[in-house]
Design a protein around this motif. Sequence first.
Motif, PDB file in Angstrom:
ATOM      1  N   VAL A   1       0.849  -1.198   0.000  1.00 25.45           N
ATOM      2  CA  VAL A   1       0.000   0.000   0.000  1.00 25.45           C
ATOM      3  C   VAL A   1       0.881   1.243   0.000  1.00 25.45           C
ATOM      4  O   VAL A   1       1.820   1.354   0.796  1.00 25.45           O
ATOM      5  N   VAL A   2       0.615   2.154  -0.917  1.00 27.88           N
ATOM      6  CA  VAL A   2       1.289   3.458  -0.928  1.00 27.88           C
ATOM      7  C   VAL A   2       0.215   4.535  -0.941  1.00 27.88           C
ATOM      8  O   VAL A   2      -0.730   4.451  -1.735  1.00 27.88           O
ATOM      9  N   VAL A   3       0.333   5.494  -0.051  1.00 30.29           N
ATOM     10  CA  VAL A   3      -0.611   6.631  -0.039  1.00 30.29           C
ATOM     11  C   VAL A   3       0.171   7.936   0.126  1.00 30.29           C
ATOM     12  O   VAL A   3       1.265   7.942   0.693  1.00 30.29           O
ATOM     13  N   PRO A   4      -0.405   9.051  -0.371  1.00 29.72           N
ATOM     14  CA  PRO A   4       0.249  10.347  -0.117  1.00 29.72           C
ATOM     15  C   PRO A   4       0.297  10.599   1.387  1.00 29.72           C
ATOM     16  O   PRO A   4      -0.612  10.198   2.113  1.00 29.72           O
ATOM     17  N   ASN A   5       1.363  11.234   1.829  1.00 35.29           N
ATOM     18  CA  ASN A   5       1.552  11.498   3.251  1.00 35.29           C
ATOM     19  C   ASN A   5       1.098  12.923   3.594  1.00 35.29           C
ATOM     20  O   ASN A   5       1.644  13.891   3.079  1.00 35.29           O
ATOM     21  N   MET A   6       0.114  13.026   4.480  1.00 38.61           N
ATOM     22  CA  MET A   6      -0.383  14.342   4.887  1.00 38.61           C
ATOM     23  C   MET A   6       0.703  15.200   5.515  1.00 38.61           C
ATOM     24  O   MET A   6       0.597  16.405   5.566  1.00 38.61           O
ATOM     25  N   ARG A   7       1.720  14.530   6.063  1.00 35.79           N
ATOM     26  CA  ARG A   7       2.732  15.256   6.825  1.00 35.79           C
ATOM     27  C   ARG A   7       3.998  15.543   6.010  1.00 35.79           C
ATOM     28  O   ARG A   7       5.027  15.956   6.566  1.00 35.79           O
ATOM     29  N   VAL A   8       3.928  15.322   4.694  1.00 36.01           N
ATOM     30  CA  VAL A   8       5.084  15.617   3.835  1.00 36.01           C
ATOM     31  C   VAL A   8       5.550  17.056   4.096  1.00 36.01           C
ATOM     32  O   VAL A   8       4.744  17.951   4.338  1.00 36.01           O
ATOM     33  N   LEU A   9       6.874  17.234   4.053  1.00 37.94           N
ATOM     34  CA  LEU A   9       7.448  18.533   4.417  1.00 37.94           C
ATOM     35  C   LEU A   9       6.824  19.679   3.618  1.00 37.94           C
ATOM     36  O   LEU A   9       6.545  20.746   4.159  1.00 37.94           O
ATOM     37  N   SER A  10       6.586  19.464   2.328  1.00 38.06           N
ATOM     38  CA  SER A  10       6.016  20.518   1.473  1.00 38.06           C
ATOM     39  C   SER A  10       4.644  20.966   1.979  1.00 38.06           C
ATOM     40  O   SER A  10       4.276  22.137   1.866  1.00 38.06           O
ATOM     41  N   ARG A  11       3.878  20.029   2.545  1.00 37.11           N
ATOM     42  CA  ARG A  11       2.558  20.359   3.073  1.00 37.11           C
ATOM     43  C   ARG A  11       2.664  21.104   4.393  1.00 37.11           C
ATOM     44  O   ARG A  11       1.865  21.986   4.695  1.00 37.11           O
ATOM     45  N   GLN A  12       3.685  20.742   5.171  1.00 35.78           N
ATOM     46  CA  GLN A  12       3.900  21.460   6.425  1.00 35.78           C
ATOM     47  C   GLN A  12       4.331  22.892   6.128  1.00 35.78           C
ATOM     48  O   GLN A  12       3.994  23.821   6.862  1.00 35.78           O
ATOM     49  N   LEU A  13       5.080  23.051   5.033  1.00 30.65           N
ATOM     50  CA  LEU A  13       5.448  24.403   4.613  1.00 30.65           C
ATOM     51  C   LEU A  13       4.201  25.173   4.187  1.00 30.65           C
ATOM     52  O   LEU A  13       3.995  26.317   4.579  1.00 30.65           O
ATOM     53  N   ALA A  14       3.355  24.528   3.393  1.00 20.04           N
ATOM     54  CA  ALA A  14       2.115  25.164   2.934  1.00 20.04           C
ATOM     55  C   ALA A  14       1.237  25.570   4.119  1.00 20.04           C
ATOM     56  O   ALA A  14       0.598  26.625   4.101  1.00 20.04           O
ATOM     57  N   LEU A  15       1.256  24.738   5.146  1.00 20.13           N
ATOM     58  CA  LEU A  15       0.479  25.043   6.352  1.00 20.13           C
ATOM     59  C   LEU A  15       1.003  26.323   7.010  1.00 20.13           C
ATOM     60  O   LEU A  15       0.235  27.221   7.347  1.00 20.13           O
ATOM     61  N   HIS A  16       2.339  26.402   7.137  1.00 22.68           N
ATOM     62  CA  HIS A  16       2.931  27.583   7.767  1.00 22.68           C
ATOM     63  C   HIS A  16       2.777  28.817   6.890  1.00 22.68           C
ATOM     64  O   HIS A  16       2.780  29.939   7.374  1.00 22.68           O
ATOM     65  N   MET A  17       2.674  28.610   5.578  1.00 24.15           N
ATOM     66  CA  MET A  17       2.462  29.734   4.662  1.00 24.15           C
ATOM     67  C   MET A  17       1.008  30.185   4.663  1.00 24.15           C
ATOM     68  O   MET A  17       0.681  31.202   4.054  1.00 24.15           O
ATOM     69  N   GLY A  18       0.147  29.395   5.276  1.00 27.43           N
ATOM     70  CA  GLY A  18      -1.272  29.749   5.299  1.00 27.43           C
ATOM     71  C   GLY A  18      -2.021  29.314   4.049  1.00 27.43           C
ATOM     72  O   GLY A  18      -3.154  29.720   3.824  1.00 27.43           O
ATOM     73  N   LEU A  19      -1.379  28.475   3.210  1.00 26.01           N
ATOM     74  CA  LEU A  19      -2.046  28.012   1.984  1.00 26.01           C
ATOM     75  C   LEU A  19      -3.085  26.941   2.285  1.00 26.01           C
ATOM     76  O   LEU A  19      -4.045  26.778   1.548  1.00 26.01           O
ATOM     77  N   ILE A  20      -2.859  26.186   3.357  1.00 22.97           N
ATOM     78  CA  ILE A  20      -3.879  25.246   3.817  1.00 22.97           C
ATOM     79  C   ILE A  20      -4.160  25.540   5.286  1.00 22.97           C
ATOM     80  O   ILE A  20      -3.302  26.041   6.007  1.00 22.97           O
ATOM     81  N   GLU A  21      -5.378  25.228   5.703  1.00 21.00           N
ATOM     82  CA  GLU A  21      -5.776  25.596   7.055  1.00 21.00           C
ATOM     83  C   GLU A  21      -5.399  24.537   8.074  1.00 21.00           C
ATOM     84  O   GLU A  21      -5.198  24.827   9.238  1.00 21.00           O
ATOM     85  N   ASP A  22      -5.314  23.296   7.583  1.00 22.69           N
ATOM     86  CA  ASP A  22      -5.095  22.188   8.502  1.00 22.69           C
ATOM     87  C   ASP A  22      -4.356  21.100   7.745  1.00 22.69           C
ATOM     88  O   ASP A  22      -4.652  20.836   6.587  1.00 22.69           O
ATOM     89  N   LEU A  23      -3.398  20.469   8.403  1.00 19.36           N
ATOM     90  CA  LEU A  23      -2.606  19.429   7.761  1.00 19.36           C
ATOM     91  C   LEU A  23      -3.490  18.251   7.339  1.00 19.36           C
ATOM     92  O   LEU A  23      -3.197  17.543   6.393  1.00 19.36           O
ATOM     93  N   TYR A  24      -4.582  18.058   8.041  1.00 22.53           N
ATOM     94  CA  TYR A  24      -5.419  16.890   7.809  1.00 22.53           C
ATOM     95  C   TYR A  24      -6.669  17.191   6.994  1.00 22.53           C
ATOM     96  O   TYR A  24      -7.450  16.302   6.702  1.00 22.53           O
ATOM     97  N   GLY A  25      -6.866  18.458   6.646  1.00 25.86           N
ATOM     98  CA  GLY A  25      -8.021  18.813   5.829  1.00 25.86           C
ATOM     99  C   GLY A  25      -7.751  18.505   4.370  1.00 25.86           C
ATOM    100  O   GLY A  25      -6.610  18.524   3.924  1.00 25.86           O
ATOM    101  N   LEU A  26      -8.800  18.222   3.606  1.00 24.99           N
ATOM    102  CA  LEU A  26      -8.640  18.003   2.165  1.00 24.99           C
ATOM    103  C   LEU A  26      -8.634  19.353   1.462  1.00 24.99           C
ATOM    104  O   LEU A  26      -9.489  20.189   1.707  1.00 24.99           O
TER     105      LEU A  26
END
Lengths: 253, 256
Positions: free
Chosen positions: A143-168
């Motif tokens: 099984v391979v799935v995208p990782n919600m916690r990938v560094l790029s997403r954590q960056l996006a979170l800190h940039m305010g591009l996404i509201e929550d790491l776990y939101g779609l």
Amino acid sequence: MTEGEKIALVDQQRLLENVSATYRRASTQDDWMRRLAVRAVDPWLRKTQSAIEVGCSDGLMTELLSKKLRHLAVVEATESFAKLVQERQLPNVDIFNLMAETYRPKSPVDCVFLTWVLTHIVDPQLLLCEIKSWLVPGGFIYVVVPNMRVLSRQLALHMGLIEDLYGLTENDCNHGHVRAYDRQRLNAELQLAGFETFSQGGLMLKPLADFQMDQLYEQRILDESHIEGLYRLGLEYPDFASAIFSIAGVKQS
Amino acid sequence: MTATPIDPSMLSTERAFLDRVYKTYTVDHSSQTKVMRELVVKTISPYLDGEGYGLELGCSDGYMTQMLANHLTNLDVVDGSQSFLDEAKKRKLDNVNYVYSLFEEFESDVKYDYVFASFIQEHVLDPGLVLAMIKRVIKPNGRLFLVVPNARALSRQLALHMGLIKDLKALTENDLVNGHRRVYDRVCFNREIREAGFQIVAEGGLMLKILADFQLDKLIDDGMLGPQQIDGLYRLGLEYPDLCGSLFAVCKPADD
């Protein structure tokens, strides 16, 4: 399967058919991820094995995997993707254009590949439980799935591009993603379905968004040696990896 | 980080070395360096109250001197390179006083409220001697701000996996070009600070560093990393200091 579940499946198949038309774009990052996914499972594969791949996209992985196996059956919900794999004319591959939930293999197989699939599935438990009956004793799922916690997403979170790491994100929804995983959630999903994980890890530490990674490859700021480094770094820091993987067998009660 | 005191003759050799090297040293105008210095000031400015007497060790082209001067009544700048001092003086900052001296030999009647040693410890012969000098000239309740490159920066860990360096503490080609003599991680940085008689008030990392300097320069210059991305990497670095490009410490003289 209940009537409600059948309707949900039909709806999801329609959605997949719609998104698949625009889903696949030429992405170096995406192609590398799929090559790395094959690399991570490679030590588990034998030329004597038969396998099922659920979802094939444009068939890049199908082609790579088929060379390492005796036989590979592809179960693909969307007609356009099934056609793309057909065009590759792979001698030991059979293609079934239907929803995986309704598929029954003629005989059980050694392994089942579910790469970048679970996030698209309406009811993963239904599918995973079904898959247990596809496996020979001692068989495994990859099984391979995208990782919600990938560094790029954590960056996006800190940039305010996404509201929550776990939101779609809107992008997730456009791609037909109905859920998202981190390591804990993936483990829980597999455990609930009665699987036992043998091996797990992360595929490629990804510092920036896919479109930016693609630009960096194009401009030769990143080359194959960086991809190799980021792959190894992802094994050291699976939490920051672009995707997470599990190799699991049916838990013996 | 040598434990033994340095022979005074080594300092005169060091002076000759600085004169020779930094006469031809092109002041670093790289976008990445500029961003880092802005982040240093951003990080320490909450500790400054708009007045007080400051001492800055090393001025390079004066970019940081100018930013610091805005937060202080007076600022003394010490540098072992006359060409750097000349460069910084061009900014015509009226509350800044320039002193040509090795850090180790600097003496002052003034006791400072704030001392800034940003990207200094990795360059000097013996950081212990420089910290001892700071201890002599800082007020008992003064604040010392230290910044050093981080051996564990994500970019370095990537280089390690790529086989470009053998060890995270090894000096890279880029380190040598920049005159670095050692690389710190959080543990040895803190140990050095404590052994010099300072107490750490606050610590953290500056900007999660995803790629090497030359790559970041290109990304910043091409606009792929704009202010929004830089700010994101800065905040991400506060969450993961271990992976940052640099480490900082806010210190005060330890109570004896």
